[in-house]
Scaffold this active site. Structure first.
Site, mmCIF file in Angstrom:
data_model
loop_
_atom_site.group_PDB
_atom_site.id
_atom_site.type_symbol
_atom_site.label_atom_id
_atom_site.label_comp_id
_atom_site.label_asym_id
_atom_site.label_seq_id
_atom_site.Cartn_x
_atom_site.Cartn_y
_atom_site.Cartn_z
ATOM 1 N N GLU A 113 -9.800 -2.022 4.374
ATOM 2 C CA GLU A 113 -10.532 -1.728 5.607
ATOM 3 C C GLU A 113 -11.722 -2.683 5.746
ATOM 4 O O GLU A 113 -12.122 -3.326 4.765
ATOM 5 C CB GLU A 113 -11.041 -0.282 5.553
ATOM 6 C CG GLU A 113 -9.939 0.772 5.514
ATOM 7 C CD GLU A 113 -9.290 1.026 6.871
ATOM 8 O OE1 GLU A 113 -9.297 0.130 7.739
ATOM 9 O OE2 GLU A 113 -8.768 2.137 7.048
ATOM 10 N N ASP A 155 0.818 -1.210 0.000
ATOM 11 C CA ASP A 155 0.000 0.000 0.000
ATOM 12 C C ASP A 155 0.855 1.264 0.000
ATOM 13 O O ASP A 155 2.071 1.196 0.207
ATOM 14 C CB ASP A 155 -0.998 -0.006 1.184
ATOM 15 C CG ASP A 155 -0.368 -0.440 2.506
ATOM 16 O OD1 ASP A 155 0.870 -0.421 2.610
ATOM 17 O OD2 ASP A 155 -1.119 -0.788 3.423
ATOM 18 N N ASN A 161 -8.322 -2.675 13.641
ATOM 19 C CA ASN A 161 -9.684 -3.014 13.187
ATOM 20 C C ASN A 161 -9.676 -4.239 12.260
ATOM 21 O O ASN A 161 -10.650 -4.514 11.578
ATOM 22 C CB ASN A 161 -10.332 -1.811 12.478
ATOM 23 C CG ASN A 161 -9.540 -1.360 11.250
ATOM 24 O OD1 ASN A 161 -8.509 -1.941 10.921
ATOM 25 N ND2 ASN A 161 -10.023 -0.330 10.569
ATOM 26 N N HIS A 181 -7.739 -4.676 9.622
ATOM 27 C CA HIS A 181 -7.402 -4.440 8.210
ATOM 28 C C HIS A 181 -6.075 -5.098 7.834
ATOM 29 O O HIS A 181 -5.204 -5.294 8.673
ATOM 30 C CB HIS A 181 -7.447 -2.950 7.837
ATOM 31 C CG HIS A 181 -6.302 -2.093 8.291
ATOM 32 N ND1 HIS A 181 -6.489 -0.841 8.846
ATOM 33 C CD2 HIS A 181 -4.950 -2.263 8.245
ATOM 34 C CE1 HIS A 181 -5.311 -0.298 9.109
ATOM 35 N NE2 HIS A 181 -4.369 -1.143 8.760
HETATM 36 C C1 GLP Z 1 -1.068 0.437 8.445
HETATM 37 C C2 GLP Z 1 -0.611 -0.188 7.111
HETATM 38 C C3 GLP Z 1 -0.666 -1.688 7.150
HETATM 39 C C4 GLP Z 1 0.012 -2.135 8.434
HETATM 40 C C5 GLP Z 1 -0.889 -1.765 9.598
HETATM 41 C C6 GLP Z 1 -0.271 -2.042 10.960
HETATM 42 O O1 GLP Z 1 -2.204 1.241 8.309
HETATM 43 N N1 GLP Z 1 -1.303 0.262 5.965
HETATM 44 O O2 GLP Z 1 -0.035 -2.224 5.995
HETATM 45 O O3 GLP Z 1 0.173 -3.534 8.414
HETATM 46 O O4 GLP Z 1 -1.362 -0.453 9.498
HETATM 47 O O5 GLP Z 1 0.692 -1.074 11.312
HETATM 48 P P1 GLP Z 1 1.615 -1.185 12.581
HETATM 49 O O6 GLP Z 1 2.587 -2.271 12.312
HETATM 50 O O7 GLP Z 1 2.290 0.165 12.690
HETATM 51 O O8 GLP Z 1 0.748 -1.472 13.744
#
Ligand code: GLP
Length: 234
Positions: free
Chosen positions: A136, A67, A129, A131
């Site tokens: 989402e 992403d 959440n 995702h």
């Molecule tokens: C973000 C990214 C995801 C990531 C997730 C968890 O929004 N788009 O690809 O896996 O949230 O992030 P973190 O590892 O900082 O908790």
């Protein structure tokens, strides 16, 4: 499905790095689908350490990021381009021409993945959440690379990395659930108690688009690697 509950984050990272380095040793031109976020920082640090010791060679590896924010300049410190350069690409011998990011190129991105023979391993984090990438809750299991609106929850959580919430882009580009499920292998990492509810729903709840990560249980070759805190609701 394989579930690994490691003693702590360090042990979890070791296990994850072993899966990646074994793959690259077996297939030097492996195609990885890669994530950003705080979960991945220790993983990339460990990969860089192994590279410096001469234990992994990225010269033929290709990557496809999961992403990227829409409308952020690539030099912007909050962009995922910047993150990947900072934590991995600038520190190993990967060829930048072999690294890819989703953008308005949606269909082309899917075509490019196919041209590479598909993804060998997708490395995922998980949002609180549920995702995965920026898919989402409510995302279709048939979704492919596209532009999406970020949920209020994700904007709130991700605002910690921006000067204030107004600066967080409200849209992003993401690969789809179908894109992820087509990977030959998937590994999801989750650390800390703030992820335990999402993990519990993903692993023990119904398989539903309200919890995007729950669909991973339908994949034939998926490994969840958790620390104890993330597994506490199981
Ligand atoms: C973000 C990214 C995801 C990531 C997730 C968890 O929004 N788009 O690809 O896996 O949230 O992030 P973190 O590892 O900082 O908790």
């Amino acid at each position: 499905m394989e579930l690994v509950i490691a003693r702590d984050k360090k042990e979890a990272i070791k296990k994850a790095t072993k899966i990646i380095s074994d793959l690259i040793r077996k297939k030097p031109n492996a195609v990885l689908q890669v994530a950003t976020g705080s979960t991945m920082i220790p993983l990339y640090n460990e990969l860089v350490r192994l590279y410096k010791k001469g234990e992994i060679n990225f010269s033929e590896v290709s990557t496809f990021n999961l992403d990227e924010y829409a409308g952020l300049n690539f030099n912007n410190k909050e962009s995922y381009h910047y993150y990947m350069n900072r934590y991995l690409f600038d520190k190993v011998n990967i060829q930048k021409c072999n690294t890819h990011f989703p953008s308005s190129n949606k269909e082309e991105y899917e075509t490019e993945i196919n041209k590479h023979g598909g993804i060998d391993l997708t490395i995922l984090g998980i949002g609180i959440n549920g995702h995965i990438a920026f898919n989402e809750p409510g995302s279709s299991f048939k979704s492919t690379t596209r532009e999406v609106k970020l949920s209020k929850k994700t904007l709130d959580v991700n605002s910690r990395l921006f000067p204030n919430i107004k600066k967080v882009p409200k849209e992003a580009y993401t690969v789809g659930i179908k894109t992820i499920m087509k990977s030959k292998g998937i590994m999801l990492l989750a650390f800390g108690s703030k992820k335990s509810d999402a993990i519990k729903k993903a692993l023990n709840g119904p398989i539903t688009k309200d919890v995007p990560a729950s669909v991973l249980r339908e994949h034939k070759n998926v490994t969840f690697i958790l620390d104890r805190d993330a597994s506490q609701g199981l």
